[in-house]
Enzyme design. Structure first.
Site, PDB file in Angstrom:
ATOM      1  N   LYS A  11     -18.319 -67.696  58.693  1.00 41.89           N
ATOM      2  CA  LYS A  11     -16.714 -66.658  58.498  1.00 41.89           C
ATOM      3  C   LYS A  11     -16.527 -66.385  59.598  1.00 41.89           C
ATOM      4  CE  LYS A  11     -17.599 -64.924  53.634  1.00 41.89           C
ATOM      5  NZ  LYS A  11     -17.947 -64.085  52.520  1.00 41.89           N
ATOM      6  N   TYR A  51      -9.703 -66.157  47.687  1.00 42.84           N
ATOM      7  CA  TYR A  51     -10.200 -65.039  46.408  1.00 42.84           C
ATOM      8  C   TYR A  51     -10.139 -64.594  45.240  1.00 42.84           C
ATOM      9  CZ  TYR A  51     -13.937 -65.533  50.048  1.00 42.84           C
ATOM     10  OH  TYR A  51     -15.859 -65.667  50.710  1.00 42.84           O
ATOM     11  N   ASN A 114     -20.783 -60.974  56.063  1.00 37.18           N
ATOM     12  CA  ASN A 114     -21.933 -61.492  55.707  1.00 37.18           C
ATOM     13  C   ASN A 114     -21.730 -63.195  56.185  1.00 37.18           C
ATOM     14  OD1 ASN A 114     -19.982 -62.511  53.890  1.00 37.18           O
ATOM     15  ND2 ASN A 114     -20.886 -61.795  52.286  1.00 37.18           N
ATOM     16  N   HIS A 117     -20.418 -68.414  53.461  1.00 38.46           N
ATOM     17  CA  HIS A 117     -19.258 -68.239  51.815  1.00 38.46           C
ATOM     18  C   HIS A 117     -20.221 -69.521  51.356  1.00 38.46           C
ATOM     19  CE1 HIS A 117     -17.294 -68.434  48.184  1.00 38.46           C
ATOM     20  NE2 HIS A 117     -17.315 -69.980  48.489  1.00 38.46           N
ATOM     21  N   GLU A 128     -13.732 -75.277  45.073  1.00 37.73           N
ATOM     22  CA  GLU A 128     -13.136 -74.730  46.514  1.00 37.73           C
ATOM     23  C   GLU A 128     -13.195 -75.882  47.325  1.00 37.73           C
ATOM     24  OE1 GLU A 128     -15.667 -70.652  45.468  1.00 37.73           O
ATOM     25  OE2 GLU A 128     -16.542 -71.781  46.165  1.00 37.73           O
TER      26      GLU A 128
END
Ligand code: CMP
Length: 143
Positions: A11, A51, A114, A117, A128
């Site tokens: 990320k 998302y 975080n 993913h 995905e």
């Protein structure tokens, strides 16, 4: 155990901290192999689409804003039991709950930022992966 492919995003926080290499090293040390990789600065539409499953959650707008705040590294990872292996290496979604030595414990600051993913199931991994990569862009390891 079966050879699987799973999907990973490093990320904007991890990319911004220049930790792409450090994180990929952890993945490789855990036996996962990179079979596709692409830097991309997501558009709002692309982030919202990726998302979409979370669109009713209170954190959705902030999640999308964060995911378009800088480039990300999208990857396909391959290996035995790759979905679960990668989830174990990442650690819990909230870095405060992530086991020591996991990617999120060592590189993430908060549940919102975080670091990484990962797909939560083989079924979602296929969805995905297809969102970011054409089948011909995946390079299964022959050695
Ligand atoms: P990720 O695995 O990318 O999937 C959705 C992301 O939403 C998640 O990691 C977190 O970064 C973020 N998020 C923010 N708040 C929450 C929450 N309460 N529960 C789950 N995910 C959250």
């Amino acid at each position: 155990m079966a050879i699987e492919q799973t999907f990973s995003i490093l990320k904007p926080d991890a990319v911004g901290k220049n930790k792409i290499g450090a994180i990929i090293q952890r993945l490789e040390e855990s036996g996962l192999k990179v079979v596709a990789a692409r830097m991309i600065h997501l558009s709002q539409k692309e982030a919202e689409g990726f998302y979409a499953v979370h669109r009713e959650r209170g954190f959705f707008a902030d999640l999308v804003k964060f995911m378009i705040s800088g480039p990300v590294m999208a990857m396909a990872l391959e290996g035995e039991n790759a979905v679960q292996v990668y989830r174990d290496v990442m650690g819990a979604t909230n870095p405060k709950n992530a086991a020591p030595g996991t990617i999120r414990a060592d590189f993430a600051d908060s549940i919102d930022e975080n670091a990484a993913h990962g797909s939560d199931s083989l079924e979602n991994a296929k969805i995905e992966l297809a969102y970011f990569f054409r089948t011909t862009e995946l390079c299964p390891r022959t050695r």
